[in-house]
Design a protein around this motif. Structure first.
Motif, PDB file in Angstrom:
ATOM      1  N   SER A  40      -8.154  -0.742   3.721  1.00  0.00           N
ATOM      2  CA  SER A  40      -7.506  -1.614   2.739  1.00  0.00           C
ATOM      3  C   SER A  40      -6.736  -0.814   1.683  1.00  0.00           C
ATOM      4  N   HIS A  41      -6.973   0.493   1.597  1.00  0.00           N
ATOM      5  CA  HIS A  41      -6.276   1.356   0.643  1.00  0.00           C
ATOM      6  C   HIS A  41      -5.179   2.195   1.308  1.00  0.00           C
ATOM      7  N   SER A  60     -13.227  -0.729   4.858  1.00  0.00           N
ATOM      8  CA  SER A  60     -12.919  -0.736   3.423  1.00  0.00           C
ATOM      9  C   SER A  60     -11.822   0.268   3.090  1.00  0.00           C
ATOM     10  N   LEU A  61     -11.859   1.448   3.691  1.00  0.00           N
ATOM     11  CA  LEU A  61     -10.838   2.461   3.455  1.00  0.00           C
ATOM     12  C   LEU A  61      -9.464   2.006   3.924  1.00  0.00           C
ATOM     13  N   LYS A 109       0.851  -1.189   0.000  1.00  0.00           N
ATOM     14  CA  LYS A 109       0.000   0.000   0.000  1.00  0.00           C
ATOM     15  C   LYS A 109       0.886   1.237   0.000  1.00  0.00           C
ATOM     16  N   GLN A 144      -5.941  -5.064   8.424  1.00  0.00           N
ATOM     17  CA  GLN A 144      -5.929  -4.200   7.260  1.00  0.00           C
ATOM     18  C   GLN A 144      -4.600  -3.472   7.110  1.00  0.00           C
ATOM     19  N   MET A 158     -12.014   2.646  -6.542  1.00  0.00           N
ATOM     20  CA  MET A 158     -11.354   3.423  -5.490  1.00  0.00           C
ATOM     21  C   MET A 158      -9.838   3.376  -5.672  1.00  0.00           C
ATOM     22  N   ARG A 159      -9.314   2.221  -5.992  1.00  0.00           N
ATOM     23  CA  ARG A 159      -7.874   2.092  -6.239  1.00  0.00           C
ATOM     24  C   ARG A 159      -7.475   2.959  -7.436  1.00  0.00           C
ATOM     25  N   THR A 184      -0.916   7.497   1.283  1.00  0.00           N
ATOM     26  CA  THR A 184      -2.350   7.452   1.575  1.00  0.00           C
ATOM     27  C   THR A 184      -2.516   7.256   3.078  1.00  0.00           C
ATOM     28  N   GLU A 199     -12.530  -1.696  -7.094  1.00  0.00           N
ATOM     29  CA  GLU A 199     -11.400  -1.357  -7.964  1.00  0.00           C
ATOM     30  C   GLU A 199     -11.383   0.121  -8.341  1.00  0.00           C
ATOM     31  N   LEU A 237      -7.366   6.696  -6.481  1.00  0.00           N
ATOM     32  CA  LEU A 237      -6.116   7.083  -5.812  1.00  0.00           C
ATOM     33  C   LEU A 237      -4.967   7.136  -6.815  1.00  0.00           C
ATOM     34  N   GLN A 238      -4.902   6.199  -7.738  1.00  0.00           N
ATOM     35  CA  GLN A 238      -3.853   6.214  -8.761  1.00  0.00           C
ATOM     36  C   GLN A 238      -3.919   7.492  -9.590  1.00  0.00           C
TER      37      GLN A 238
END
Length: 189
Positions: A157-158, A154-155, A20, A186, A123-124, A24, A121, A127-128
């Protein structure tokens, strides 16, 4: 500034061995009303002193979007709108603030599918897209409390880093332990 230095040292250490991005940063707590939004704004103001550093504040507290309210963005398209609508572009949910180099993404319209959208996906990819503009961008996500909001799990995980806020004399030790226990899987390397 001490907290910022710790976060920056993790960012500067890079992504070696990390799955990760340490740029972030998730701000959460065990319970509501422990000062997450205040810490988020204060941290962003401290990052603005870093050279060539941009900060993107994301209001990811879907139950109580205080950051959106404080920034006057409560009725604007935001994170959940972007995640659900493929036709929305990043620049349609990214708003400049009155502080140079600091941008905000409001929460957007509430949805029952928020945890699934955030875990998805898109969300990923979101961020990218933020990081594609500049390697010196830091994302700070102001989330709900981990014991009250499934979106926060869920957040996490990012997030490459998690800042867990507690209120002195208010937060119960059992709640802290439970919240950290939920986040620990996480946090991973």
């Amino acid at each position: 500034r001490v907290i910022k230095r710790h976060l920056l040292s993790n960012i500067e250490a890079g992504e070696q061995g990390r799955r990760k991005d340490p740029r972030t940063i998730l701000i959460t707590s065990a319970s509501p009303a422990e000062g997450k939004t205040t810490i988020t704004i204060g941290l962003a103001m401290n990052f603005m002193f870093e050279r060539n550093c941009n900060v993107v504040l994301i209001d990811a507290d879907m139950r109580s979007p205080e950051l959106s309210r404080r920034l006057g963005l409560s009725s604007e398209a935001g994170l959940l709108d972007f995640l659900e609508q493929d036709d929305l572009a990043l620049n349609e949910v990214l708003y400049p603030t009155s502080v140079s180099g600091v941008y905000a993404v409001p929460a957007g319209l509430p949805r029952i599918t928020a945890p699934e959208l955030i875990a998805g996906e898109r969300m990923r990819l979101f961020l990218q897209q933020i990081y594609a503009a500049s390697e010196r961008t830091i994302v700070i996500m102001d989330s709900g409390s981990v014991l009250a909001c499934s979106e926060t799990i869920s957040l996490a995980s990012h997030a490459g880093q998690i800042l867990f806020v507690t209120a002195k004399g208010q937060t119960k030790r059992a709640d802290i332990d439970e919240g950290l226990g939920i986040l620990h899987p996480q946090a991973g390397p």
